[in-house]
Design an enzyme around this catalytic site. Sequence first.
Site, PDB file in Angstrom:
ATOM      1  CG  ASP A 353      -0.337  -0.115   2.522  1.00 45.83           C
ATOM      2  OD1 ASP A 353       0.754  -0.729   2.636  1.00 45.83           O
ATOM      3  OD2 ASP A 353      -0.894   0.403   3.501  1.00 45.83           O
ATOM      4  CG  HIS A 405       5.565  -0.686   9.900  1.00 45.80           C
ATOM      5  ND1 HIS A 405       4.374  -1.123  10.436  1.00 45.80           N
ATOM      6  CD2 HIS A 405       5.358  -0.593   8.550  1.00 45.80           C
ATOM      7  CE1 HIS A 405       3.487  -1.284   9.456  1.00 45.80           C
ATOM      8  NE2 HIS A 405       4.063  -0.973   8.303  1.00 45.80           N
TER       9      HIS A 405
HETATM   10 ZN    ZN Z   1       3.088  -0.651   6.315  1.00 39.63          ZN
END
Ligand code: ZN
Length: 546
Positions: A353, A405
């Site tokens: 994304d 992340h």
């Molecule tokens: Zn991400």
Amino acid sequence: MTGYPTSGKSRRAIEVQKYLTERLAEENKTMRIHLVNDESLHISKGAYKDAREEKKARGAHLSAVERLLSKDDIVIADGLNYIKGFRYQLYCVARALSTPHCVIHAATPLNLVKEWNGLRGAEGYDEQVLDELVTRYEEPEGRNRWDSPLFTVIYDDEAIPGDKIWDAVVLKKPPPPNLSTVSKPVSATNYVYELDRVTLEVINAVVEGQREFGSGGLPMVMPNATQKVVNPSRNVTLSELRRLRKQFVSINKVRTTLDTSRLPDMFHCADNTHLHKAPTTYSIRITTTTTTTTTMKIIPINVLEDNYSYILIDEKTKEAAVIDPVEPIKILNVISQTGAKLSSVFVTHHHWDHSGGNIELVAKKPGLAVYGADARIPEINYVCKDHEEFKLGSLEITPLHTPCHTKGHVCYYVVDPATNERAVFSGDTLFVAGIGKFFEGDARDMYRILFHIIGNLPDDTWVYCGHEYTKQNLKFAITLEPHNENLMAKWAWCQDKTVTVPSTIGQEKLYNPFLRVNEHALQLIAGKTDPVEVLHTLREMKNSFR
Ligand SMILES: [Zn+2]
């Protein structure tokens, strides 16, 4: 000076003035003496008939004293000064200037006062007014710090105790200044601390005054402010003051270039005039128009369900970059309307994304520089090293490696050297009121990022994050800190907004729970004191929060 009306105060005041003038000449001192009384301030005796007029008169006295008094100026405040709260205010003025004071009480029995007033005929006080003033008279007490030292002069005393007064106001060391009277120059790093301290002192002054004397409509003395005397229009509650202070602090926290010596003025100004106005607690940067001073233009674009792409334009050279262009056609459309030339792509991390539009974009616009720090990013052709600065036109870009992340996550920190404006594109690492999930790292990694990398950026840095998650994040944060007023204000602010970027680093520190793991309230909830463990626990709680 203090005493009943027509008690001989003014005669005593002139005696004091005469004594001090002669003594100063004798001892070759250059201090000046000022006599402040109703006459010099053009206040008529009629003013005491009307509560509002009387309050104005008190304000005029206090202002005059404040204006004239200094370490080299002796002021004789010859007025009724019959309310102890008002004497307290006078004392505060002296204390704020680190100069000594004393109280001289002209003590005259009531029957004599009335007799003398009668002798004045039309020049005297209205009989009813006199009675009223006498009833309201609050006799000075030497044990109160604002009435000390106290010299009582009986009506038939031959002379004032000149040498004692001299000792008190000329020789005696000034009373120890309380913190509020000492102002130090501050550095920018001290700013937030100063902001906190200075506003707290203003509040304390108001609270102290109101606690000791109730709501007499007394003029207030504001520590450190250049305009020390203000007349509040009404009594202010402590919770109101606290709320005002918090709002004031949160608005001004980001203004680190502000001259801190102006803070007290600004604060009590906010105090006075904005009491009923809803404050704009959270400013939002106007991103779609360009001012003459701004050369860094940022356009947020909603993409996919809740992602953000951003166009970053250097207005000087019209060079542009796009951050995470997952929907290339949308992006190219917007860029064509700006007249800017797209040269680069900044990719925060490899997740679909964010980087999923790269292939299509490069196919449409060959020759783009695609920045990133992860081999999994499609079309990457420029691997940026941590902190290795590069330029976009005149803008300075610093890639900050923030692995947690994902391992290859980069935040892009942008500085406009012309205006010193700065922004960070934080991808899925820092959101408004939240943080990204730890897919390829742990709480220790995130702690380092939040407190040693991103948290170290200047507080006024704009934060542009990768997703519009603000409301959901705030809901979770409110379950943790329901009493955090900054958090509640942010919640209220975002209700009618669909786009809540940017925030600032300084704002995030006020309500983002993950930047607040050193707060006692959050430690209690996590049942841990180690901030890394608190961060871990809060992240786990957020993962299961619906
Ligand atoms: Zn991400």
